[in-house]
Design an enzyme around this catalytic site. Structure first.
Site, PDB file in Angstrom:
ATOM      1  N   TYR A   1       2.055  65.294  29.498  1.00 16.84           N
ATOM      2  CA  TYR A   1       1.193  64.873  30.607  1.00 16.84           C
ATOM      3  C   TYR A   1       0.511  66.086  31.245  1.00 16.84           C
ATOM      4  O   TYR A   1       0.537  66.271  32.453  1.00 16.84           O
ATOM      5  CB  TYR A   1       2.022  64.103  31.635  1.00 16.84           C
ATOM      6  CG  TYR A   1       1.210  63.285  32.621  1.00 16.84           C
ATOM      7  CD1 TYR A   1      -0.133  62.982  32.409  1.00 16.84           C
ATOM      8  CD2 TYR A   1       1.802  62.800  33.783  1.00 16.84           C
ATOM      9  CE1 TYR A   1      -0.861  62.235  33.309  1.00 16.84           C
ATOM     10  CE2 TYR A   1       1.094  62.038  34.700  1.00 16.84           C
ATOM     11  CZ  TYR A   1      -0.241  61.769  34.464  1.00 16.84           C
ATOM     12  OH  TYR A   1      -0.966  61.019  35.373  1.00 16.84           O
TER      13      TYR A   1
ATOM     14  N   VAL B   1      15.329  79.034  27.464  1.00 13.83           N
ATOM     15  CA  VAL B   1      14.074  78.886  28.187  1.00 13.83           C
ATOM     16  C   VAL B   1      14.242  77.881  29.323  1.00 13.83           C
ATOM     17  O   VAL B   1      14.864  76.832  29.145  1.00 13.83           O
ATOM     18  CB  VAL B   1      12.949  78.416  27.242  1.00 13.83           C
ATOM     19  CG1 VAL B   1      11.616  78.315  27.987  1.00 13.83           C
ATOM     20  CG2 VAL B   1      12.824  79.352  26.043  1.00 13.83           C
TER      21      VAL B   1
ATOM     22  N   GLY C   1       8.780  67.173  32.843  1.00 13.10           N
ATOM     23  CA  GLY C   1       8.307  65.861  32.423  1.00 13.10           C
ATOM     24  C   GLY C   1       9.347  65.140  31.587  1.00 13.10           C
ATOM     25  O   GLY C   1      10.538  65.127  31.906  1.00 13.10           O
TER      26      GLY C   1
ATOM     27  N   GLY D   1      10.253  66.030  28.666  1.00  9.26           N
ATOM     28  CA  GLY D   1      10.857  66.972  27.722  1.00  9.26           C
ATOM     29  C   GLY D   1       9.992  67.318  26.530  1.00  9.26           C
ATOM     30  O   GLY D   1      10.517  67.788  25.514  1.00  9.26           O
TER      31      GLY D   1
ATOM     32  N   THR E   1      13.219  68.317  36.623  1.00 11.82           N
ATOM     33  CA  THR E   1      12.188  67.438  37.154  1.00 11.82           C
ATOM     34  C   THR E   1      12.772  66.701  38.351  1.00 11.82           C
ATOM     35  O   THR E   1      13.998  66.607  38.487  1.00 11.82           O
ATOM     36  CB  THR E   1      11.706  66.425  36.094  1.00 11.82           C
ATOM     37  OG1 THR E   1      10.793  65.493  36.696  1.00 11.82           O
ATOM     38  CG2 THR E   1      12.864  65.647  35.496  1.00 11.82           C
TER      39      THR E   1
ATOM     40  N   CYS F   1     -11.376  62.374  37.615  1.00 10.03           N
ATOM     41  CA  CYS F   1     -10.826  63.698  37.312  1.00 10.03           C
ATOM     42  C   CYS F   1     -11.499  64.312  36.090  1.00 10.03           C
ATOM     43  O   CYS F   1     -11.769  65.523  36.053  1.00 10.03           O
ATOM     44  CB  CYS F   1      -9.317  63.600  37.098  1.00 10.03           C
ATOM     45  SG  CYS F   1      -8.383  63.337  38.622  1.00 10.03           S
TER      46      CYS F   1
END
Length: 389
Positions: free
Chosen positions: A127, A161, A167, A169, A187, A344
């Site tokens: 996303y 990391v 989000g 994943g 998240t 957008c």
């Protein structure tokens, strides 16, 4: 002011942007309720968006309509209402992204329903902006972006990391499969944690429901894709301090964020109410001030035009799959979501919005920063196959 007067003012304003009321061009609008003019004149972008949701007006090519408005700077011609001025003042004084409120803000959007995002996004549920160079499909473009991010972080097998704002994943799964790293993602969306854990099952990936301010552990590299927009100016410096305390001295931090050309207290008034409450788009100056004395900027890239194409692909997916979604989401929601995605897209197309990837280090990389890319074609040299230990 009567309807005739408001109609005349709004019609003249739109005409200055090349838009005709009830015209024949794809970007022209058709007005079905005369109260539209007063709503827009008195409430600005909020009135424009709400009246669209309620069916007061329509447009064949909503993205082109917004593109013309933004390229002509029509949005700056309309005076701010007293209510908006008060909201801007409050946003500058108060921290609307404190932990409890940040959680509520995030859940309003990201907990809207996993089914919506599964029908809208690519197969990995990324996303954030895709990277379209050399890509023919959304799936390919998102894999290009994920690989670009991994290469910029110079990931190597065995690294641990941190993914801030992970989000569902998508980055964690891709990095674990293709670069042999362990990933911890955080998240504030319960829906994302639930589905993300399922999608990453069997991999060295942990997804936690956690606010970034609670982090206090060390990682070899940090990535944050599309989360900084929710941090808020009052918290930018703290965000950078948290990232620095969690990053090992020789590690890299990749910050992927939407950026703005001008500083604002919050996003567009309609977007702030209906889509991303509490979100703020940072500027170059705000990011620079936040990282000053904490990080060294190694690399800064703008590929904002890719977000226009990404948002259009998302809208096409929602429209194509609406029959599968309409039993849960009503027509007003569809118009709201369409308005969000296409307005957008126009903002990026008009270059009012940017998309930045910024690579940061704690003390500067001896000899300078480099990442593997095919310089001749401008395309990434993608990872070949799945990582095998």
């Amino acid at each position: 002011m009567n309807n005739e007067n408001t109609r005349g003012i709004v019609t003249r304003l739109l005409s200055a942007a090349g838009i005709t009321v009830n015209g024949n061009n794809p970007w022209d609008i058709h007005v079905y309720n005369e109260d539209f003019y007063a709503r827009v004149l008195h409430n600005g972008s909020l009135g424009l968006g709400e009246s669209y949701m309620e069916g007061y007006w329509d447009c064949r090519q909503l993205d082109d309509f917004f593109y013309k408005i933004l390229r002509s700077n029509l949005d700056k011609s309309v005076r701010k209402s007293l209510r908006l001025k008060l909201e801007i003042l409050m946003a500058r004084v108060f921290n609307f992204q404190k932990p409890a409120r940040a959680t509520r803000n995030g859940q309003q959007h990201y907990d809207a329903g996993n089914d919506l995002f599964q029908h809208m996004l690519d197969k990995r549920l990324v996303y954030t902006c895709a990277f379209w160079d050399g890509a023919a499909t959304l799936d390919e473009a998102q894999e290009h972006k994920l690989d670009l991010s991994c290469r910029k972080l110079q990931l190597k097998p065995g690294m641990h990391v941190l993914d801030i704002g992970c989000g569902w994943g998508s980055f964690a799964k891709y990095a674990a499969e293709n670069y042999g790293v362990t990933v911890t993602g955080i998240t504030i969306s319960k829906e994302q944690v639930s589905l993300g854990q399922q999608l990453c099952a069997g991999l060295p990936v942990t997804i936690r429901l956690q606010d970034y301010r609670q982090l206090n552990e060390k990682f070899d590299a940090i990535v944050s894709l599309g989360m900084f927009e929710h941090v808020g100016p009052h918290n930018y410096h703290e965000y950078m301090k948290v990232a620095a305390r969690c990053l090992k001295d020789n590690g890299l931090f990749l910050l992927h964020t939407i950026g703005g050309n001008e500083q604002h207290a919050f996003t567009d008034q309609w977007l702030n109410k209906y889509i991303f409450p509490g979100a703020v788009i940072p500027t170059i100056r705000q990011i620079g001030q936040a990282l000053e004395g904490i990080f060294v900027m190694e690399h800064w890239e703008n590929f904002s035009v890719n977000y226009d194409k990404t948002l259009m692909a998302w809208y096409d997916n929602v429209a194509a799959n609406w029959d599968k979604l309409k039993n849960r989401y009503d027509q007003t929601f569809f118009r709201m979501w369409k308005y969000y995605l296409l307005s957008c897209a126009a903002s990026f197309r008009a270059r009012h919005s940017q998309l930045w990837q910024i690579v940061l280090s704690k003390a500067g990389i001896p000899g300078g920063y480099h990442f593997a890319a095919n310089q001749e074609s401008g395309n990434l040299t993608l990872a070949t196959g799945t990582f095998k230990p």
